[in-house]
Design an enzyme around this catalytic site. Structure first.
Site, short mmCIF file in Angstrom:
data_model
loop_
_atom_site.label_atom_id
_atom_site.label_comp_id
_atom_site.label_asym_id
_atom_site.label_seq_id
_atom_site.Cartn_x
_atom_site.Cartn_y
_atom_site.Cartn_z
N LYS A 137 0.83 -1.19 0.00
CA LYS A 137 0.00 0.00 0.00
C LYS A 137 0.87 1.25 0.00
CE LYS A 137 -1.83 1.38 3.96
NZ LYS A 137 -1.00 2.22 4.85
N HIS A 167 -0.65 -5.85 6.12
CA HIS A 167 0.06 -6.58 7.16
C HIS A 167 -0.79 -6.88 8.38
CE1 HIS A 167 0.82 -2.52 8.75
NE2 HIS A 167 1.14 -3.08 9.90
N LYS A 171 -1.31 -10.66 11.38
CA LYS A 171 -1.20 -10.71 12.84
C LYS A 171 -1.88 -12.00 13.32
CE LYS A 171 -0.45 -5.87 13.00
NZ LYS A 171 0.53 -5.07 13.65
N ASP A 224 -5.18 5.97 4.90
CA ASP A 224 -4.00 5.28 5.41
C ASP A 224 -4.38 4.03 6.20
OD1 ASP A 224 -1.18 5.10 5.83
OD2 ASP A 224 -1.41 5.92 7.85
N HIS A 229 -6.59 -1.53 6.45
CA HIS A 229 -6.50 -2.35 7.67
C HIS A 229 -7.84 -2.53 8.38
CE1 HIS A 229 -2.33 -1.81 6.87
NE2 HIS A 229 -2.17 -0.67 7.48
N LYS A 329 -3.69 8.80 15.28
CA LYS A 329 -2.29 8.99 15.70
C LYS A 329 -2.31 9.80 16.99
CE LYS A 329 -0.13 7.92 11.55
NZ LYS A 329 0.56 6.61 11.52
C1 BG6 Z 1 0.71 1.56 8.00
C2 BG6 Z 1 0.39 3.04 7.99
O1 BG6 Z 1 -0.01 0.90 7.01
O2 BG6 Z 1 0.40 1.00 9.26
C3 BG6 Z 1 1.11 3.75 9.11
O3 BG6 Z 1 0.77 3.61 6.75
C4 BG6 Z 1 0.85 3.06 10.44
O4 BG6 Z 1 0.70 5.12 9.18
C5 BG6 Z 1 1.11 1.56 10.35
O5 BG6 Z 1 1.71 3.64 11.41
C6 BG6 Z 1 0.67 0.84 11.60
O6 BG6 Z 1 1.11 -0.49 11.56
P1 BG6 Z 1 1.46 -1.26 12.92
O7 BG6 Z 1 1.62 -2.69 12.54
O8 BG6 Z 1 2.69 -0.63 13.46
O9 BG6 Z 1 0.29 -1.03 13.82
#
Ligand code: BG6
Length: 478
Positions: A137, A167, A171, A224, A229, A329
């Site tokens: 992505k 990703h 998990k 994002d 996700h 965030k």
């Molecule tokens: C990414 C986003 O896909 O996922 C980021 O672009 C974000 O902004 C991240 O920080 C979070 O992933 P994880 O696995 O650290 O929660």
């Protein structure tokens, strides 16, 4: 494994540590090789030094361990500029184009390079059936750009060769959720509108934009995190049991969920979405600056760093059950969890203090640690008949077991094994963008600024109000 963007942030922070862990765990083929590509004029030794410096801090195992030498021997650095056709000839010469060899091309680059890279790979014969392409992505910015990326890539590769990675699906507790749902009869009868009051999915981060201001300011939390996700997690919760664990059987069910999401009309957007932007505050006791003071952010930016919304799935299983999604965030902590709240009992026989409402929940935690626990009520030991909340850890065995692979490690191994089940199909991506786009469009048209929230809090107050209108509250507020 060929890493395009081999000197970039993702390769250094996630991909190389994941491959190293897989190497240490003995999960990589003894003859498996990793070719890292970048534009810099480096030798492999220079690259290895860079990996040790940049990836080292992201490792659980230690690069100084005896395993490093074995891992380093798998790595080769090759200079490649995606605009130079001759560089691809050199790559093909290095790899060979034997169809029996599995070659994974991981495109950890800007999406604008996906098309030229795929075209060149095809030109030099690196699109034979043994080649798999992993697409990172952001896969587009809206419906149109995502379609154009997908169409471009499809000119060189079959859909079965394409691994669109999210990703969060790597998990372990997400996969365990499938195991618990479909490996037992216990939950399935309860997994529906008659028994579920609401579902909450939260991905909270304590970090800010971390030097990615330029990218983030054009992107925002909805694109994002929600479009990918959070919607993928929603699909895993809401999908019907697939007929098998074959990739398309799972992906068909996920697609049905995405297509059953109630589209947002203009009035819904105002009533059912909340967007926020953090101001200066404190996280974990340390002062932090506000979003507008971060580097590379426009002084009058209206980009959201927080989103909460109420999604509805209009099918027989879920009609009427709110799915509350939230991400942000600079929240108080790094926390990702799915909370399934079951309905209250029809008659309370026991009375008892407030706070017992938190019972009757299944909590699937993805971060900071992975766990699945059932919160319910049982009798307080001793005299009388009072209830108290109890928690059953459904994951005890796994918790006690050895090391868990990290999400990227697990997904990379799936690509190597040719398992597509945890990767997004083109039509899923398209459906997700189609649902998200009207929200973006309404926000843009409204001209309203996102609601401010203090860094280190759970977002604007409107986020709690969104749930209270349905008689619900975020998990941490109970
Ligand atoms: C990414 C986003 O896909 O996922 C980021 O672009 C974000 O902004 C991240 O920080 C979070 O992933 P994880 O696995 O650290 O929660």
């Amino acid at each position: 494994m060929v890493l395009f963007g081999g000197t970039g942030d993702l390769a250094m922070r996630k991909l190389l540590p994941a491959l190293f862990q897989a190497h240490v765990a003995g999960s990589l083929h003894p003859q498996g090789r990793i070719v890292a590509l970048g534009r810099r004029d480096w030798r492999t030794e220079d690259y290895l030094a860079q990996v040790q410096a940049e990836s080292g801090p992201h490792l659980k195992a230690d690069f100084s361990s005896p395993q490093w030498a074995g891992f380093a021997a798998r790595l080769t650095y090759l200079k490649l500029d995606a605009s130079q056709a001759a560089d691809f000839d050199a790559l093909a010469a290095l790899l060979g184009t034997t169809a029996s060899r599995v070659t994974v091309c991981y495109l950890a680059t800007a999406p604008s390079l996906f098309e030229p890279i795929c075209t060149q790979l095809a030109r030099v014969g690196l699109n034979h059936p043994g080649v798999r392409v992993v697409l990172e992505k952001p896969l587009g910015h809206d419906v149109e750009s995502s379609e154009s990326i997908n169409a471009a890539v499809a000119r060189s590769f079959a859909e079965s060769q394409l691994y669109r990675i999210d990703h969060y699906l790597g998990k372990e507790s997400v996969q365990n959720l499938m195991a618990i749902r479909f490996g037992n009869v216990l939950f399935e009868p309860l997994w529906r509108r008659e028994w579920v009051d609401n579902v909450q999915i939260t991905i909270a981060e304590d970090i800010g934009v971390e030097g990615r201001g330029e990218f983030y300011d054009k992107t925002g939390a909805l694109r994002d995190m929600v479009q990918n996700h959070l919607l993928q997690l929603l699909c895993m919760v809401a999908m019907e049991p697939p007929a098998s664990l074959q990739a398309d059987a799972i992906r068909d069910e996920k697609l049905k969920v995405l297509k059953a999401l109630r589209p947002f009309a203009e009035a819904d957007v105002a009533a059912k979405t909340v967007r926020g932007q953090y101001r200066a505050g404190a996280v974990d006791g340390k002062p932090v600056i506000g979003y507008l003071q971060e580097a590379d952010i426009a002084a009058d930016s209206r980009t959201e760093t927080f989103v909460a919304l109420k999604a509805e799935i209009i099918n027989w299983r879920w009609a009427g059950v709110p799915f509350f999604l939230r991400t942000g965030k600079r929240m108080p902590e790094r926390l990702a969890e799915i909370v399934i709240s079951f309905r209250a009992v029809p008659l309370s026989l026991f009375g008892g203090p407030a706070g017992l409402q938190g019972a009757n929940r299944l909590v699937i935690r993805l971060q900071p640690e992975e766990s699945i626990s059932l919160h319910f009520l049982s009798k307080e030991p001793g005299d009388g008949m009072r209830l108290h909340p109890t928690q059953l850890d459904l994951d005890v065995e796994a918790t006690a077991r050895k090391r868990r692979a990290d999400a990227y490690e697990r997904l990379l191994l799936d690509v190597i094994r040719g398992e597509l089940g945890l990767f997004m199909r083109r039509d899923e991506l398209d459906a997700a963008w189609r649902w998200v786009e009207p929200i973006l469009e309404c926000w843009r048209r409204s001209g309203e600024a996102p609601k401010p929230y203090t860094a280190g809090t759970w977002g604007p107050a409107a986020s709690s109000a969104l749930l209270s209108r349905d008689g619900a509250a975020w998990h941490e507020e109970i």
